[in-house]
Write an enzyme that holds these catalytic residues in place. Sequence first.
Site, short mmCIF file in Angstrom:
data_model
loop_
_atom_site.label_atom_id
_atom_site.label_comp_id
_atom_site.label_asym_id
_atom_site.label_seq_id
_atom_site.Cartn_x
_atom_site.Cartn_y
_atom_site.Cartn_z
N PRO A 28 -22.10 7.28 19.12
CA PRO A 28 -22.75 8.63 19.69
C PRO A 28 -23.23 8.49 21.13
CG PRO A 28 -23.35 8.56 17.35
CD PRO A 28 -22.85 6.96 17.81
N GLU A 29 -22.79 9.10 21.99
CA GLU A 29 -23.55 9.06 23.35
C GLU A 29 -24.01 10.64 23.47
OE1 GLU A 29 -21.80 6.85 26.35
OE2 GLU A 29 -20.72 5.58 24.91
N HIS A 66 -23.04 4.92 1.88
CA HIS A 66 -23.99 4.84 2.88
C HIS A 66 -24.36 6.24 3.20
CE1 HIS A 66 -22.41 1.01 3.23
NE2 HIS A 66 -21.38 1.22 3.63
N ARG A 72 -24.39 1.04 9.28
CA ARG A 72 -25.46 -0.13 9.88
C ARG A 72 -26.95 0.01 9.78
NH1 ARG A 72 -21.58 -1.87 15.11
NH2 ARG A 72 -20.18 -0.88 14.08
N ARG A 86 -22.83 -6.43 26.09
CA ARG A 86 -21.94 -5.41 25.79
C ARG A 86 -20.50 -5.50 26.49
NH1 ARG A 86 -26.46 -1.43 26.98
NH2 ARG A 86 -27.96 -2.33 25.42
#
Length: 274
Positions: free
Chosen positions: A2-3, A88, A110, A261
């Site tokens: 998500p940005e 999760h 994560r 990245r």
Amino acid sequence: MPELPEVETIRRQLEREVIACRIIKIVIHRPTILLGDSNHLQAQALRSVRRFGKLLVLDFENGYSACVHLKMTGRLTLQSSTESVPIHTHLEFHLQPNKTWNRLTFSDVRRFGYVHILPSAQVESLPFIRSLGKEPLKDLSFQEFQTVVQQTARGIKTVLLDQTKIAGIGNIYACEALWIARVHPLRSSKTLTSSEQQRLFVAIEEVLQEGIARGGASDNTYRDLLGEKGNYQQFFKVYGRNGEPCVRCESPIERMVIGGRGTWFCPTCQQDTQ
DNA sequence: CCACGATCCTGCTAGC
DNA sequence: TGCTAGCAGGATCGTG
């Protein structure tokens, strides 16, 4: 991952769906992702939802807020009582009134993401928020962008990803904007010509705007508040397209690593490394 | 000031 | 087939 456009999509959905709903029960499955005391949200109704860069802030009627950072794989999801709690899931907010859903859940494979509960008055004093740069589509003017870019000799992609310089851009939108502007990701920031600065500024606004319009990019894990994928990944020109022909010049897209990245770019359209 | 690497974490996949 | 190494990366922190 998500940005700005993904987080903004969720923010708008929360605003549309959850405002005025009241938390009637909180279930904590994994306390480590929670900072602060969840009891402050007990029996409180949601009043507003803000966003600072990639951080969501849910404000409740009693003057407490829940700050939610999704990091890479975090999700906020509305679920019905008949659905089983997915794996999760770390936090459940049970809501009233009962709609087609009755729970807002926070899940994160994560576990990089977090939920931080604190007085609303303290939100903007959080170091993360204090350190954020200005935001494209909001308060980042071209002049300010120019200042940021001229300030440093670092690679331009590194600058775009630096949240303390500009807030909200992540790996996907950085790669896409650089391709549109025809600027090499390693190009020393301060050497950009004014026309390159201009192109990049416009490209950033374009990709973020388009990202929001398409409900975000679901490259892998992103889902919106209703569990739906976004569509912007269908419009990727470079991101993840290693070896595929550039849609502008047909050169194979290349991948390199910058700051750990994955970075995709067209070696023909985006030259001038300097 | 800046660059670089490690850290957090699990799921997926390429390669043997 | 089944295992494993490597990769994915936002933000932070330590080191040089």
